[in-house]
Write a protein that holds these residues in place. Structure first.
Motif, short mmCIF file in Angstrom:
data_model
loop_
_atom_site.label_atom_id
_atom_site.label_comp_id
_atom_site.label_asym_id
_atom_site.label_seq_id
_atom_site.Cartn_x
_atom_site.Cartn_y
_atom_site.Cartn_z
N HIS A 228 99.29 -3.13 -0.54
CA HIS A 228 98.40 -3.40 -1.68
C HIS A 228 97.31 -4.36 -1.21
O HIS A 228 97.45 -5.58 -1.33
CB HIS A 228 99.20 -4.01 -2.83
N PRO A 229 96.22 -3.81 -0.68
CA PRO A 229 95.17 -4.66 -0.08
C PRO A 229 94.55 -5.67 -1.04
O PRO A 229 93.95 -6.65 -0.60
CB PRO A 229 94.13 -3.64 0.39
N HIS A 230 94.67 -5.44 -2.36
CA HIS A 230 94.08 -6.38 -3.31
C HIS A 230 94.93 -7.62 -3.50
O HIS A 230 94.50 -8.57 -4.17
CB HIS A 230 93.89 -5.69 -4.67
N VAL A 231 96.14 -7.65 -2.95
CA VAL A 231 96.99 -8.84 -3.06
C VAL A 231 96.28 -10.03 -2.42
O VAL A 231 95.72 -9.93 -1.32
CB VAL A 231 98.35 -8.59 -2.38
N LYS A 232 96.30 -11.14 -3.12
CA LYS A 232 95.63 -12.35 -2.64
C LYS A 232 96.56 -13.07 -1.66
O LYS A 232 97.25 -14.03 -2.00
CB LYS A 232 95.25 -13.25 -3.82
N GLN A 233 96.53 -12.57 -0.44
CA GLN A 233 97.50 -13.02 0.56
C GLN A 233 97.40 -14.51 0.85
O GLN A 233 98.42 -15.21 0.86
CB GLN A 233 97.31 -12.23 1.86
N ALA A 234 96.21 -15.00 1.09
CA ALA A 234 96.07 -16.41 1.48
C ALA A 234 96.51 -17.34 0.36
O ALA A 234 97.28 -18.29 0.59
CB ALA A 234 94.63 -16.70 1.88
N ASP A 235 96.05 -17.08 -0.87
CA ASP A 235 96.39 -17.98 -1.97
C ASP A 235 97.85 -17.79 -2.40
O ASP A 235 98.50 -18.75 -2.82
CB ASP A 235 95.45 -17.75 -3.15
#
Length: 274
Positions: A228-235
Motif C-alpha cells: 500500500h504505497p500510500h501508507v505514511k511509512q516515516a510518520d
C-alpha cells in the motif's frame, strides 16, 4: 513590482502545502480508546512530533482487516496469534510488544453461578454453563472475544449450544457489552482497563481475576507500504518508535484512574519465538 507580485502569488500557492497538518491513522482496539489511554498519550506524542493521530477503534479482527486493506498506517491490537498471521501473510510488521494488562470476569453482585473470588477462569466458565447463568459476549472478532473463545475451549464448553438462551452475542464493543451485562444481570469478560473506566456498573463487580490465563498482551505493527504505497511509512514508524521508547512507555505507565495503573509497558521484552 512584477517580481513582488510573483513572489506573493508563489507563497500563496505554497503556504497551504507547507502548513498541511502531518497525521497518521492508527487502527486499534476499543479498549485503548474506551479506557481513555489514547486520550492521555496521543497529545503527548503530537506535542513531541507534530504528528496528529486519527484512531479507528474496532475489535482486533476488524482492526487487522483495516490494515489488510491499507486503510491505516499502523495497527495496535491485542491478539498475538492473529497479529503473527497478519505479519506472516505480508500485511505488515514486524510486530513489537508495547504493553500488557489483564482480563477479568465481571458479573452481578448476586453471582448466580457462585464464582466470586475464584482465580480459576476455566472452572468459573464451567459453572456459568452448568447454571445457565447469563453471559454476554462481544461476538465481534475482537481480541477480547478471541480470548473468551479460547477460555471456553479450555473449559470444554461450546457456548454456541447456549446461544439465544444463557449465552448472548451482541456483536459490539466492550462498552456496549458491559452495558448489556449490567442491564441483564449477566457475566462478561472484559479487559481491566475498560472496566476501570466504565461508569455504568450498577450492581456489577469483578468476580474472577488473577488467573495467568487472563494475561492480555498488546502489540504494534506498521502496515506494509510495499503493498500500500500510500501508507505514511516515516510518520507511522515514528509513532511506533515513540510508543516503544522510554518516553512513550513512561506515558503509558503514567495513565491511571483513581490512582490505579491501567496498562503496564513491556516493549523491552523480546518477542517469543513461538
Amino acid at each position: 513590482m512584477f517580481r513582488r507580485l510573483f513572489l506573493a502569488a508563489s507563497l500563496a500557492i505554497a503556504t497551504p502545502a507547507w502548513a498541511q497538518e502531518r497525521s497518521i491513522t492508527v487502527a486499534s482496539t476499543t479498549s485503548t480508546e474506551q479506557s481513555g489511554l489514547f486520550g492521555h498519550i496521543l497529545p503527548i506524542f503530537t506535542q513531541a512530533t507534530g504528528i496528529t493521530v486519527r484512531v479507528v477503534a474496532l475489535g482486533t479482527g476488524q482492526a487487522l482487516d483495516v490494515g489488510r486493506r491499507g486503510d491505516a498506517d499502523v495497527v495496535f491490537v491485542h491478539d498475538r496469534a492473529a497479529e503473527l498471521r497478519f505479519v506472516a501473510e505480508g500485511h505488515g510488521g514486524p510486530r513489537q510488544h508495547v504493553m500488557f494488562n489483564d482480563f477479568v470476569v465481571v458479573g452481578p453482585e448476586a453471582d448466580p453461578a457462585g464464582i466470586a473470588r475464584t482465580e480459576d477462569t476455566v472452572a468459573a466458565l464451567q459453572r456459568i454453563a452448568q447454571y445457565r447463568a447469563p453471559f454476554i459476549s462481544r461476538g465481534d472478532r475482537s481480541g477480547t472475544h478471541a480470548a473468551e473463545l479460547r477460555l471456553w475451549q479450555q473449559a470444554g464448553v461450546d457456548p454456541a449450544s447456549g446461544r439465544g438462551a444463557w449465552y448472548r452475542e451482541i456483536g459490539q464493543g466492550m462498552g456496549p457489552t458491559l452495558n448489556t451485562a449490567a442491564a441483564q444481570g449477566g457475566y462478561a469478560l472484559t479487559d481491566r482497563g475498560t472496566w476501570l473506566a466504565f461508569r455504568n456498573r450498577q450492581a456489577m463487580r469483578i468476580v474472577v481475576e488473577g488467573d495467568p490465563r487472563l494475561f492480555n498482551q498488546y502489540g504494534v505493527m506498521l502496515v506494509n507500504p510495499q503493498r500500500h504505497p500510500h501508507v505514511k511509512q516515516a510518520d507511522g514508524q515514528r509513532f511506533i518508535d515513540w510508543i516503544v521508547s522510554p518516553a512513550g512507555q513512561a506515558a503509558i505507565a503514567g495513565y491511571k484512574i483513581n490512582g490505579e495503573q491501567l496498562f503496564f509497558p513491556n516493549a523491552a521484552q523480546p518477542e517469543p519465538v513461538s
